[in-house]
Write an enzyme that holds these catalytic residues in place. Structure first.
Site, PDB file in Angstrom:
ATOM      1  N   HIS A  65       0.892  -1.334  -0.050  1.00 23.07           N
ATOM      2  CA  HIS A  65      -0.008  -0.104  -0.054  1.00 23.07           C
ATOM      3  C   HIS A  65       0.812   1.103   0.028  1.00 23.07           C
ATOM      4  O   HIS A  65       0.158   2.498   0.008  1.00 23.07           O
ATOM      5  CB  HIS A  65      -0.917   0.000   1.071  1.00 23.07           C
ATOM      6  CG  HIS A  65      -1.757  -1.098   1.327  1.00 23.07           C
ATOM      7  ND1 HIS A  65      -2.629  -1.340   0.170  1.00 23.07           N
ATOM      8  CD2 HIS A  65      -1.794  -2.299   1.908  1.00 23.07           C
ATOM      9  CE1 HIS A  65      -3.368  -2.585   0.326  1.00 23.07           C
ATOM     10  NE2 HIS A  65      -2.784  -3.054   1.372  1.00 23.07           N
ATOM     11  N   GLY A  66       2.288   1.047   0.011  1.00 24.85           N
ATOM     12  CA  GLY A  66       3.052   2.361  -0.119  1.00 24.85           C
ATOM     13  C   GLY A  66       3.199   3.196   0.830  1.00 24.85           C
ATOM     14  O   GLY A  66       2.803   2.870   2.106  1.00 24.85           O
ATOM     15  N   GLU A  67       3.731   4.243   0.577  1.00 29.09           N
ATOM     16  CA  GLU A  67       4.192   5.436   1.559  1.00 29.09           C
ATOM     17  C   GLU A  67       2.902   5.913   2.196  1.00 29.09           C
ATOM     18  O   GLU A  67       3.206   6.213   3.313  1.00 29.09           O
ATOM     19  CB  GLU A  67       4.939   6.512   0.834  1.00 29.09           C
ATOM     20  CG  GLU A  67       5.813   7.350   1.681  1.00 29.09           C
ATOM     21  CD  GLU A  67       6.498   8.345   0.761  1.00 29.09           C
ATOM     22  OE1 GLU A  67       7.134   9.243   1.285  1.00 29.09           O
ATOM     23  OE2 GLU A  67       6.133   8.609  -0.565  1.00 29.09           O
ATOM     24  N   ALA A  69       0.327   4.380   3.476  1.00 31.40           N
ATOM     25  CA  ALA A  69      -0.261   3.766   4.357  1.00 31.40           C
ATOM     26  C   ALA A  69       0.003   4.014   5.846  1.00 31.40           C
ATOM     27  O   ALA A  69       1.113   4.606   6.183  1.00 31.40           O
ATOM     28  CB  ALA A  69       0.362   2.082   4.244  1.00 31.40           C
ATOM     29  N   PRO A  70      -0.821   3.842   6.766  1.00 37.87           N
ATOM     30  CA  PRO A  70      -0.551   4.267   8.107  1.00 37.87           C
ATOM     31  C   PRO A  70       0.489   3.907   8.976  1.00 37.87           C
ATOM     32  O   PRO A  70       1.599   4.106   9.412  1.00 37.87           O
ATOM     33  CB  PRO A  70      -2.041   4.106   9.155  1.00 37.87           C
ATOM     34  CG  PRO A  70      -2.652   3.013   8.225  1.00 37.87           C
ATOM     35  CD  PRO A  70      -2.181   3.277   6.804  1.00 37.87           C
ATOM     36  N   ASN A  71       0.689   2.215   8.660  1.00 40.68           N
ATOM     37  CA  ASN A  71       1.740   1.466   9.051  1.00 40.68           C
ATOM     38  C   ASN A  71       2.814   0.994   7.905  1.00 40.68           C
ATOM     39  O   ASN A  71       2.248   0.420   7.273  1.00 40.68           O
ATOM     40  CB  ASN A  71       1.183   0.446   9.992  1.00 40.68           C
ATOM     41  CG  ASN A  71       0.483   0.729  10.925  1.00 40.68           C
ATOM     42  OD1 ASN A  71       0.571   2.007  11.608  1.00 40.68           O
ATOM     43  ND2 ASN A  71      -0.671   0.079  11.182  1.00 40.68           N
ATOM     44  N   LYS A  87       8.478  -2.932  10.290  1.00 40.11           N
ATOM     45  CA  LYS A  87       7.034  -2.068  10.315  1.00 40.11           C
ATOM     46  C   LYS A  87       6.940  -1.044  11.274  1.00 40.11           C
ATOM     47  O   LYS A  87       7.163  -1.169  12.364  1.00 40.11           O
ATOM     48  CB  LYS A  87       6.180  -3.203  10.812  1.00 40.11           C
ATOM     49  CG  LYS A  87       4.758  -2.808  10.811  1.00 40.11           C
ATOM     50  CD  LYS A  87       3.691  -3.710  10.840  1.00 40.11           C
ATOM     51  CE  LYS A  87       2.220  -3.229  10.766  1.00 40.11           C
ATOM     52  NZ  LYS A  87       1.289  -4.292  10.727  1.00 40.11           N
ATOM     53  N   ASP A 181      -6.645 -10.155  10.358  1.00 45.13           N
ATOM     54  CA  ASP A 181      -6.883 -10.034   8.883  1.00 45.13           C
ATOM     55  C   ASP A 181      -5.858 -10.815   8.043  1.00 45.13           C
ATOM     56  O   ASP A 181      -5.189 -10.463   7.206  1.00 45.13           O
ATOM     57  CB  ASP A 181      -6.553  -8.713   8.597  1.00 45.13           C
ATOM     58  CG  ASP A 181      -7.298  -8.049   7.104  1.00 45.13           C
ATOM     59  OD1 ASP A 181      -7.946  -8.819   6.672  1.00 45.13           O
ATOM     60  OD2 ASP A 181      -6.752  -7.018   6.923  1.00 45.13           O
TER      61      ASP A 181
END
Length: 490
Positions: A65-67, A69-71, A87, A181
């Site tokens: 999800h790349g740069e 993303a929240p994490n 992470k 998830d």
């Protein structure tokens, strides 16, 4: 055997979903022992992880999800050359440092060959990070949904299902039955092409955050009611993964169950699998997915039952995963450039000749901090130091080169990976390998994908007698150089 998926009979799915499954031979699911070659879980400083990831460089981001993303997950390399995945959580994700540390330490006790194991964490100030084994061969999502060279073979899909079930069974046996998830992005492939379950999913994305993504179509029905994850919820998610493996697409469970009910299995099966599996095998995998996706949690199989059901389905078990996946094997002989070969031979004279000819063309894009100082005497003196260093370097007067490059570096108004590389080689020529290694690492911090920095690290490590770490650095330099060459061709 031909593929007869469209002719699968309905009677195969009307049997009792809760029927007992024969327990497989224990030897088939025997643990290879909890991996002994991994270090114990430890805490890292934020500075260590910043260095490992070249300052959390954008080039080192590996999460899909790349740069934004929240994490964000970065690839990195520790001082001992061990490759890691780091992470970095959103700063508001885990406000209670003690809770984060306790949770991370608990996950860090797990050690298994079916997991991408957690090696450590960082809990410093408001920073929260996890450090895990790095898996270099992408995610299941990449190989299933976005493949480029070849679709994943049926035998490999069955192996993925079994290895994941074994990972979940191991976690359950250690009191960590909950996984948040579970999806195709959580499955990663190691150097040998074997699938592993990412340990990152053992922890929530935040202390009080949701356990599932916002896509409700793939969420266990009981989670929508209670907001809680149970072992049965994990089984439901495993069922969605079985559908991914069967179809090669991310099909919502409700839609898949409708296709099964209406006997429209041709729509459910990946057309790329034509001819690769039998009627019975396809029937059994669909049956198992159906059992995992039962609405009532108590009707779903446990992890031990999943393993027992998947073991008899395994095909081509004698073929290594990397062959089934069509990826290079770990340790395979590298095709090295002249620089790579010189590095491997520790031919410092050849390395010097190549680095000298390269000049400063790889400094393009390196960060600089220039102002009106360009016009001052101090700046002119700094540039003169660099020029004198270059002359000394070319004439192999390495003591003078070190002195002049140090004057340039200490002023700090310009950042040059090439200067660090040249001083690194000068240190090597002067029998100062520790200093050479530090400069080579600094060059890579400035330019994370620069192959010269990796090769010089390898040379310094060879000089220090750290053979295994040096071989890793040579391999990394070769990969970076190959990518650079391929990019220049495009």
């Amino acid at each position: 055997m031909g593929c007869h998926c469209s002719k699968l009979t309905w009677c195969c799915f009307t049997s009792d979903h809760n029927r007992p499954v024969n327990e497989a031979n224990k030897a088939g699911n025997e643990e290879k022992s909890e991996t002994s070659d991994l270090p114990a879980f430890r805490e890292y400083s934020i500075e260590q992880l910043r260095m490992a990831t070249s300052g959390f460089a954008v080039e080192n981001i590996v999460s899909e999800h790349g740069e934004k993303a929240p994490n964000v997950v970065y690839k990195g390399k520790l001082e001992n050359q061990r490759r890691v995945a780091v992470k970095r959580f959103n700063r508001s994700a885990w406000p209670d440092a003690r809770q984060f540390l306790e949770e991370a330490k608990s996950v860090g006790q797990l050690r298994n060959h079916r997991l991408a194991n957690l090696l450590g964490c960082c809990c410093e100030g408001d920073e929260r990070l996890l450090v895990a084994e790095f898996m270099p061969n992408e995610t299941l999502a990449k190989h299933l949904f976005h493949w480029e060279s070849q679709p994943m073979k049926w035998a490999m899909r069955l192996r993925v299902a079994l290895y994941l079930a074994q990972a979940l069974e191991y976690c359950t046996s250690k009191g960590r039955a909950l996984y948040h998830d579970l999806n195709a992005y959580r499955v990663v492939f190691d150097d040998e092409g074997n699938p592993r379950l990412s340990c990152f999913g053992m922890m929530k994305n935040s202390r009080d955050g949701k356990s599932y993504s916002t896509n409700l179509a793939f969420t266990p029905p009981e989670y929508l009611r209670t907001g809680r994850v149970t072992p049965e919820s994990v089984t439901y998610s495993f069922g969605t993964l079985l559908l991914d493996l069967l179809s090669g697409k991310h099909i919502p469970p409700s839609h898949a169950l409708d296709l099964i009910k209406n006997r429209n299995l041709q729509m459910l099966t990946d057309s790329c699998l034509e001819g690769q599996f039998s009627n019975d095998d396809g029937t059994e995998l669909v049956r198992l997915a159906s059992r995992c996706l039962q609405y009532e949690p108590r009707e779903r199989p446990n992890t031990r039952s999943l393993v027992a059901s998947l073991l008899p389905l395994q095909k081509e078990t004698e073929i290594p995963s990397h062959e089934l996946m069509g990826i290079p094997r770990s340790g395979e002989i590298l095709s090295l450039s002249a620089l790579g070969e010189a590095c491997l031979r520790m031919d410092l004279t050849a390395i010097h000749e190549i680095v000298d000819k390269l000049g400063y063309k790889d400094d393009e894009g390196a960060a600089t901090e220039l102002s009106f100082q360009m016009w001052t005497n101090q700046m002119q003196d700094t540039l003169n130091s660099k020029k004198k260093g270059d002359v000394a370097f070319r004439h192999k007067d390495f003591g003078v080169a070190i002195e002049c490059y140090s004057q340039f570096i200490d002023v700090g108004t310009m950042v040059s990976p090439t200067v660090f590389a040249r001083r690194s080689l000068s240190y090597l020529m002067s029998d100062m390998p520790e200093e050479a290694l530090n400069d080579a690492v600094q060059a890579q911090v400035i330019s994370p994908v620069w192959h010269i920095a990796s090769y010089l690290q390898a040379s310094a490590l060879f000089a220090l007698g750290r053979e295994n770490e040096a071989q890793i650095a040579v391999k990394e330099g070769s990969i970076l150089e190959e990518r650079r060459t391929a990019t220049s061709r495009d």
